[in-house]
Design a protein around this motif. Structure first.
Motif, PDB file in Angstrom:
ATOM      1  N   GLY A  73       0.949  -1.296   0.162  1.00 27.64           N
ATOM      2  CA  GLY A  73      -0.029   0.046  -0.063  1.00 27.64           C
ATOM      3  C   GLY A  73       0.745   1.121   0.071  1.00 27.64           C
ATOM      4  N   SER A  74       2.156   1.249   0.157  1.00 31.86           N
ATOM      5  CA  SER A  74       2.811   2.363  -0.058  1.00 31.86           C
ATOM      6  C   SER A  74       3.341   2.928  -1.317  1.00 31.86           C
ATOM      7  CB  SER A  74       4.414   1.943   0.727  1.00 31.86           C
ATOM      8  OG  SER A  74       5.057   1.087   0.311  1.00 31.86           O
ATOM      9  N   PRO A  75       3.678   4.133  -1.698  1.00 33.47           N
ATOM     10  CA  PRO A  75       3.737   4.587  -2.984  1.00 33.47           C
ATOM     11  C   PRO A  75       5.135   3.790  -3.362  1.00 33.47           C
ATOM     12  CG  PRO A  75       3.395   6.440  -1.359  1.00 33.47           C
ATOM     13  CD  PRO A  75       3.691   5.229  -0.542  1.00 33.47           C
ATOM     14  N   ALA A  76       4.988   3.405  -4.906  1.00 31.68           N
ATOM     15  CA  ALA A  76       5.907   2.737  -5.588  1.00 31.68           C
ATOM     16  C   ALA A  76       6.159   3.326  -6.992  1.00 31.68           C
ATOM     17  CB  ALA A  76       5.889   1.127  -5.349  1.00 31.68           C
ATOM     18  N   ALA A  77       7.192   2.929  -7.626  1.00 29.81           N
ATOM     19  CA  ALA A  77       7.470   3.218  -8.961  1.00 29.81           C
ATOM     20  C   ALA A  77       8.059   2.098  -9.631  1.00 29.81           C
ATOM     21  CB  ALA A  77       8.131   4.449  -9.276  1.00 29.81           C
ATOM     22  N   MET A  78       7.732   1.816 -11.063  1.00 30.12           N
ATOM     23  CA  MET A  78       8.432   0.688 -11.715  1.00 30.12           C
ATOM     24  C   MET A  78       9.501   1.447 -12.577  1.00 30.12           C
ATOM     25  SD  MET A  78       8.450  -2.418 -12.148  1.00 30.12           S
ATOM     26  CE  MET A  78       6.841  -3.023 -11.644  1.00 30.12           C
ATOM     27  N   LEU A  79      10.637   1.011 -12.479  1.00 30.42           N
ATOM     28  CA  LEU A  79      11.819   1.401 -13.286  1.00 30.42           C
ATOM     29  C   LEU A  79      12.316   0.522 -14.184  1.00 30.42           C
ATOM     30  CD1 LEU A  79      13.701   3.502 -10.513  1.00 30.42           C
ATOM     31  CD2 LEU A  79      11.656   4.100 -11.960  1.00 30.42           C
ATOM     32  N   ARG A  80      12.759   0.893 -15.466  1.00 31.95           N
ATOM     33  CA  ARG A  80      13.563   0.000 -16.245  1.00 31.95           C
ATOM     34  C   ARG A  80      14.816   0.808 -16.514  1.00 31.95           C
ATOM     35  NH1 ARG A  80      12.402  -3.973 -19.816  1.00 31.95           N
ATOM     36  NH2 ARG A  80      13.979  -4.414 -21.467  1.00 31.95           N
ATOM     37  N   THR A  81      15.959   0.144 -16.345  1.00 27.97           N
ATOM     38  CA  THR A  81      17.413   0.747 -16.394  1.00 27.97           C
ATOM     39  C   THR A  81      17.937   0.342 -17.966  1.00 27.97           C
ATOM     40  OG1 THR A  81      18.220  -1.619 -15.723  1.00 27.97           O
ATOM     41  CG2 THR A  81      17.902   0.270 -13.942  1.00 27.97           C
ATOM     42  N   ALA A  82      18.715   1.166 -18.464  1.00 28.67           N
ATOM     43  CA  ALA A  82      18.996   1.292 -19.911  1.00 28.67           C
ATOM     44  C   ALA A  82      20.512   1.263 -20.061  1.00 28.67           C
ATOM     45  CB  ALA A  82      18.570   2.437 -20.677  1.00 28.67           C
ATOM     46  N   VAL A  83      21.031   2.486 -19.739  1.00 31.33           N
ATOM     47  CA  VAL A  83      22.599   2.234 -20.019  1.00 31.33           C
ATOM     48  C   VAL A  83      23.381   2.889 -18.902  1.00 31.33           C
ATOM     49  CG1 VAL A  83      22.270   2.524 -22.658  1.00 31.33           C
ATOM     50  CG2 VAL A  83      22.415   4.542 -21.039  1.00 31.33           C
ATOM     51  N   ARG A  84      24.509   2.651 -18.900  1.00 30.05           N
ATOM     52  CA  ARG A  84      25.489   3.064 -17.838  1.00 30.05           C
ATOM     53  C   ARG A  84      25.745   4.604 -18.219  1.00 30.05           C
ATOM     54  NH1 ARG A  84      27.074  -1.834 -18.250  1.00 30.05           N
ATOM     55  NH2 ARG A  84      28.019  -3.103 -16.093  1.00 30.05           N
ATOM     56  N   ALA A  85      25.946   5.248 -16.919  1.00 26.91           N
ATOM     57  CA  ALA A  85      26.513   6.881 -17.294  1.00 26.91           C
ATOM     58  C   ALA A  85      27.145   7.217 -15.972  1.00 26.91           C
ATOM     59  CB  ALA A  85      25.013   7.790 -17.189  1.00 26.91           C
ATOM     60  N   LYS A  86      28.275   7.928 -16.468  1.00 20.76           N
ATOM     61  CA  LYS A  86      29.265   8.412 -15.482  1.00 20.76           C
ATOM     62  C   LYS A  86      28.521   9.784 -14.876  1.00 20.76           C
ATOM     63  CE  LYS A  86      34.029   9.735 -14.693  1.00 20.76           C
ATOM     64  NZ  LYS A  86      35.402  10.179 -15.676  1.00 20.76           N
ATOM     65  N   ILE A  87      28.660   9.910 -13.318  1.00 20.51           N
ATOM     66  CA  ILE A  87      28.228  10.713 -12.767  1.00 20.51           C
ATOM     67  C   ILE A  87      29.186  11.989 -12.859  1.00 20.51           C
ATOM     68  CG2 ILE A  87      27.208  11.766 -10.627  1.00 20.51           C
ATOM     69  CD1 ILE A  87      26.438   8.740  -9.920  1.00 20.51           C
ATOM     70  N   GLY A  88      28.574  13.311 -13.445  1.00 20.51           N
ATOM     71  CA  GLY A  88      29.427  14.436 -13.589  1.00 20.51           C
ATOM     72  C   GLY A  88      29.085  15.212 -12.237  1.00 20.51           C
ATOM     73  N   SER A  89      29.295  16.500 -12.399  1.00 16.13           N
ATOM     74  CA  SER A  89      29.093  17.522 -11.327  1.00 16.13           C
ATOM     75  C   SER A  89      27.552  17.798 -11.365  1.00 16.13           C
ATOM     76  CB  SER A  89      29.637  19.005 -11.911  1.00 16.13           C
ATOM     77  OG  SER A  89      29.171  19.413 -13.010  1.00 16.13           O
ATOM     78  N   GLY A  90      27.025  18.474 -10.006  1.00 19.49           N
ATOM     79  CA  GLY A  90      25.789  18.497  -9.763  1.00 19.49           C
ATOM     80  C   GLY A  90      25.392  20.137 -10.666  1.00 19.49           C
ATOM     81  N   VAL A  91      24.082  20.037 -10.804  1.00 20.16           N
ATOM     82  CA  VAL A  91      23.428  21.201 -11.771  1.00 20.16           C
ATOM     83  C   VAL A  91      22.133  21.417 -11.045  1.00 20.16           C
ATOM     84  CG1 VAL A  91      24.606  20.523 -13.907  1.00 20.16           C
ATOM     85  CG2 VAL A  91      22.241  19.560 -13.308  1.00 20.16           C
ATOM     86  N   THR A  92      21.535  22.712 -11.501  1.00 18.15           N
ATOM     87  CA  THR A  92      20.315  23.066 -11.031  1.00 18.15           C
ATOM     88  C   THR A  92      19.303  22.494 -11.907  1.00 18.15           C
ATOM     89  OG1 THR A  92      20.516  24.975 -12.244  1.00 18.15           O
ATOM     90  CG2 THR A  92      21.344  25.188  -9.734  1.00 18.15           C
ATOM     91  N   GLY A  93      18.276  22.224 -11.061  1.00 18.43           N
ATOM     92  CA  GLY A  93      17.058  22.085 -12.002  1.00 18.43           C
ATOM     93  C   GLY A  93      15.836  22.128 -11.333  1.00 18.43           C
ATOM     94  N   PRO A  94      14.789  22.062 -11.948  1.00 20.76           N
ATOM     95  CA  PRO A  94      13.569  22.130 -11.264  1.00 20.76           C
ATOM     96  C   PRO A  94      13.078  21.065 -10.279  1.00 20.76           C
ATOM     97  CG  PRO A  94      13.028  21.289 -13.468  1.00 20.76           C
ATOM     98  CD  PRO A  94      14.337  21.424 -13.262  1.00 20.76           C
ATOM     99  N   GLY A  95      12.240  21.509  -9.274  1.00 23.62           N
ATOM    100  CA  GLY A  95      11.721  20.666  -8.270  1.00 23.62           C
ATOM    101  C   GLY A  95      12.661  20.487  -7.328  1.00 23.62           C
ATOM    102  N   ALA A  96      12.291  19.602  -6.242  1.00 22.88           N
ATOM    103  CA  ALA A  96      13.220  19.244  -5.072  1.00 22.88           C
ATOM    104  C   ALA A  96      14.349  18.221  -5.357  1.00 22.88           C
ATOM    105  CB  ALA A  96      12.441  18.925  -3.807  1.00 22.88           C
ATOM    106  N   ALA A  97      14.337  17.627  -6.433  1.00 25.86           N
ATOM    107  CA  ALA A  97      15.368  16.657  -6.788  1.00 25.86           C
ATOM    108  C   ALA A  97      16.923  17.310  -6.779  1.00 25.86           C
ATOM    109  CB  ALA A  97      14.967  15.940  -8.079  1.00 25.86           C
ATOM    110  N   LEU A  98      17.818  16.333  -6.688  1.00 25.56           N
ATOM    111  CA  LEU A  98      19.051  16.760  -7.004  1.00 25.56           C
ATOM    112  C   LEU A  98      19.396  16.305  -8.501  1.00 25.56           C
ATOM    113  CD1 LEU A  98      21.956  17.515  -6.160  1.00 25.56           C
ATOM    114  CD2 LEU A  98      22.414  15.023  -5.423  1.00 25.56           C
ATOM    115  N   TRP A  99      20.072  17.163  -9.303  1.00 26.89           N
ATOM    116  CA  TRP A  99      20.295  17.057 -10.928  1.00 26.89           C
ATOM    117  C   TRP A  99      21.550  17.033 -10.952  1.00 26.89           C
ATOM    118  CZ3 TRP A  99      16.660  17.455 -14.831  1.00 26.89           C
ATOM    119  CH2 TRP A  99      15.323  17.519 -14.168  1.00 26.89           C
TER     120      TRP A  99
END
Length: 770
Positions: A73-99
């Motif tokens: 009964g808790s909120p959930a999301a179904m995700l499908r992974t695609a390709v690898r990615a190298k994590i770069g520097s942080g950037v700004t973006g909309p919402g409360a998420a980290l970009w």
């Protein structure tokens, strides 16, 4: 590939690889990342692991397929992974998420070698899946052709830890990933094979035990119906008893116990006691005996090689061998009868070689040697054993010694028989009476065995430091051989022939590297030790060699080097210093450590009430000796030239070293001499020592320990000794070099001692009595 600006979600408990479809529960951070992905980045976000040690450097681009609720009964999301990615520097973006800037990792076309590695890994994965019987998954894996996709299926592998999956995520090169997976999968298969083998062995073992138990129970029931009654494998005991070489009486008793065992059930507590008793009886060497070496010349050679001196002991052993050989020649040595068992008591101070002499006797005879330590034994059951009805019952030490020796005619050393005690548990010394009596020990009966055990062919050797504490009944059954101690020459010879080689070996030195002069050995014997044995001598040699081992080698240890190696001399002649004033006399005594010199001091106290006080932790016998000495002096004051007024003063008699208990009937003449010396004001000559008890009439009564006392007198630097006349035959036991160093005066009356032991009065000197 161009980099992307994506919201990032760090997961704590899972590592995702490309090609996986998973459902995640949405907490606040996850909800913000999913919302940002759905509204601003085409439903794409970056998933990266966050383990305990650090954040990952790579992640995987995933798309949000569905948002809803989980089964809970808790909120959930179904995700499908695609390709690898190298994590770069942080950037700004909309919402409360980290970009962050995410740079997708390009994948090179697979080479032939990579495809070979992929095929090998696929075989390993199929093997793992076959063990788990996951046939549908096998079909899915078999259909994957791309090596990179095949390697990324490891994200589902339950046998890979998260840190290994993160390593795969951070390894873009397909060949490197396949090599890692091949090694890890091989290790897992090897561990699984071992684990499966252990599990199979355990299961088979349990099944076998259960099957055997069922069969035994069925066999028990069948035998019970047939009236045969063997329920617990007692056929084995019956076979062992019938095959063993046992005396007839022992065999009959053992078979009776086997019959009881056959009738006893598994739940009967007596079954365990009977098995233990049968094992003990069968382990005893009833028919095993060693053949004595009766070559007298070889025996003398062995004894001389092992010990210096001890002529009386060696002669006694050779006599025993000679009589034994004659009995065998005439067929008089019989098993189970009154054999030639002998009980020898080696009495003497510590360190004179009593225990090692027992080992030499066994080696001389060619017999097994067993040592039974009796010091502090207070329980009679230690000798005779416990009754079988007691829990944890055991046979006594004598039976255990026979079992340990593996022979019915060993040499058994009863060490420290003088230290056997008694309490509410019985008297072990009384239990030894039957063991040591040659007229009885051919039928010795241990309480645990409850069988007659023939000890008549056992050579018992007992050791003791003192004889006073041995019960008279026990002492009467032993043949006393005194080892009173060694002279200075003996100690030097023992050190040269035995102690030096042994201590050099223990210090990892050789005779070529360290040489000890005769003068050094004699100095240690004379001024560093004051003992009857050689234990302190050996300890000092060990101390010296430890220090020499740290110096430049080769080295020679002379008398002048001893101070640096073992310190200053500990014992110096002190008789002249102690007897420098009137009222001090030098006596000779015997202690548990051997002979010793005893200084007795007398002093007049102020007052006119008379009386005698004694100090020095004296026993009742010595207190009586002091009272007798004073009574003799009072009765013969006129004859001795002592003023009656002096005897009106209180007299204090003291024996120094008050922390050491002292008792014995040999200080009477010394106390009399000290009192007369005090009252006449004449010193006792410093070179004089004396021993003997005194009667009220002045008769000098005999004492014991003459040899030990004369050895002590020589060690203390005395040159004259007064002995009772009735002890004159004891001088035959004293070494000739000791007699040569001492002038022994044989006296029958204390007046003879007083006439010559006191210093002469110089002209013009007035004595106190005058």
């Amino acid at each position: 590939m161009a980099s992307k600006r994506l919201p990032v979600l760090f997961l704590d408990d899972i590592v995702l690889l490309p090609g996986m479809v998973v459902q995640i529960e949405l907490d606040e951070a996850a909800q913000a990342a999913v919302d940002a992905a759905r509204t601003s980045s085409g439903s794409e976000l970056l998933i990266a692991p966050r383990l305990e040690d650090r954040y990952a450097s790579h992640g995987v681009v995933a798309s949000v397929r569905q948002v809803g609720k989980s089964r809970g009964g808790s909120p959930a999301a179904m995700l499908r992974t695609a390709v690898r990615a190298k994590i770069g520097s942080g950037v700004t973006g909309p919402g409360a998420a980290l970009w962050v800037e995410a740079e997708p990792v390009a994948v090179d076309a697979p080479t032939a070698h990579v495809r070979e590695l992929a095929a090998e890994y696929k075989q390993l994965v199929v093997s793992v899946l076959q063990r788990r019987e996951a046939w549908q998954v096998i079909d899915s894996v078999s259909a994957i052709d791309d090596p990179g996709d095949l390697a990324d299926t490891a994200g589902w592998a339950p046998y890979l830890a998260n840190d290994r999956k993160r390593e795969l995520l951070e390894t873009p090169d397909v060949e490197a990933r396949l090599r890692l997976l091949i090694d890890w999968t091989r290790d897992f298969l090897a561990e699984s094979e071992v684990s499966d083998k252990i599990e199979t062995d355990v299961r088979e073992s349990v099944e076998k035990r259960n099957r055997e138990y069922l069969l035994r129970e069925q066999l028990k029931a069948i035998r019970k119906e047939l009236g045969e009654g063997d329920a617990a494998g007692t056929d084995d005991y019956r076979t062992r008893v019938e095959a063993a070489e046992l005396p007839d009486a022992v065999r009959e008793a053992a078979l009776r116990e086997v019959d009881k065992l056959e009738k006893a059930g598994d739940q009967n507590p007596e079954a365990g006691w009977i098995r233990t008793w049968l094992d003990t009886v069968l382990d005893l060497p009833w028919a095993a005996r060693t053949t004595d070496n009766t070559d007298l010349e070889a025996a003398r050679a062995v004894l001389d090689a092992d010990h210096h001196g001890l002529a009386e002991v060696k002669e006694r052993i050779v006599e025993y061998l000679g009589v034994r050989a004659r009995r065998e020649e005439r067929g008089l040595t019989t098993v189970g009868g009154r054999g030639s068992g002998a009980v020898i008591l080696l009495a003497g101070p510590p360190g004179v070689g009593k225990t090692s002499l027992g080992e030499s006797v066994a080696r001389t005879l060619g017999r097994k040697f067993v040592r039974v330590a009796l010091g502090g034994v207070r329980d009679e059951a230690e000798i005779r054993g416990h009754r079988r009805t007691y829990v944890g019952a055991l046979p006594g030490r004598i039976v255990r010694a026979i079992k340990e020796a593996g022979s019915m005619n060993p040499v058994v050393l009863l060490d420290e028989v003088d230290k056997v005690g008694s309490d509410y548990r019985g008297d072990p010394a009384a239990a030894l009476l039957e063991v040591l009596d040659p007229a009885q020990n051919h039928t010795f009966r241990d309480h645990y065995l409850d069988l007659d055990l023939d000890l008549s062919d056992v050579l018992f050797i007992a050791t003791a430091n003192v004889l006073d504490t041995i019960p008279q009944a026990l002492f009467d059954r032993m043949e006393l051989i005194s080892i009173d101690g060694y002279t200075e020459n003996d100690k030097v010879a023992i050190a040269r022939d035995f102690l030096l080689p042994r201590q050099l070996e223990r210090a990892a030195l050789s005779a070529d590297e360290v040489t000890v002069t005769e003068e050094a050995l004699r100095e240690v014997a004379a001024n560093y030790t004051r003992e009857a044995g050689v234990r302190s001598f050996e300890r000092l040699l060990a101390k010296a060699f430890r220090k020499v081992a740290l110096r430049e080698l080769p080295a020679t240890v002379g008398a002048d080097d001893l101070k640096d190696l073992i310190g200053r001399p500990r014992f110096m002649p002190e008789s002249s210093e102690r007897t420098a004033v009137p009222g001090v006399a030098t006596g000779l005594a015997v202690t548990g450590m051997g002979g010793d010199v005893l200084y007795i001091e007398a002093s007049l106290l102020p007052g006119d009430k008379g009386g005698l006080s004694v100090t020095g932790q004296l026993g009742d016998v010595m207190k009586e000796s002091a009272q007798i000495a004073l009574s003799y002096v009072r009765a013969h004051a006129d004859e001795l030239g002592i003023s009656p007024e002096q005897l009106d003063h209180p007299i204090h008699l003291h024996v120094p070293a008050g922390a050491v208990p002292k008792d014995g009937p040999s200080a009477g003449v010394t106390m009399t001499t000290a009192l007369v010396s005090l009252l006449l004001g004449r010193n006792v000559r410093a070179e004089v020592g004396m021993t003997g008890e005194v009667s009220l009439t002045g008769r000098v009564l005999p004492i014991g320990g003459v040899k030990q006392k004369l050895l002590a007198a020589q060690r203390a630097g005395l040159t004259e000794v007064y002995l009772p006349q009735r002890n004159e035959p004891d001088l035959d036991d004293v070494p000739t070099d000791v007699l040569a160093a001492l002038t022994v005066h044989i006296v029958s009356d204390v007046r003879e001692i007083l006439a010559s032991a006191l210093e002469s009065v110089s002209p013009g000197v007035v004595t106190t009595a005058a």
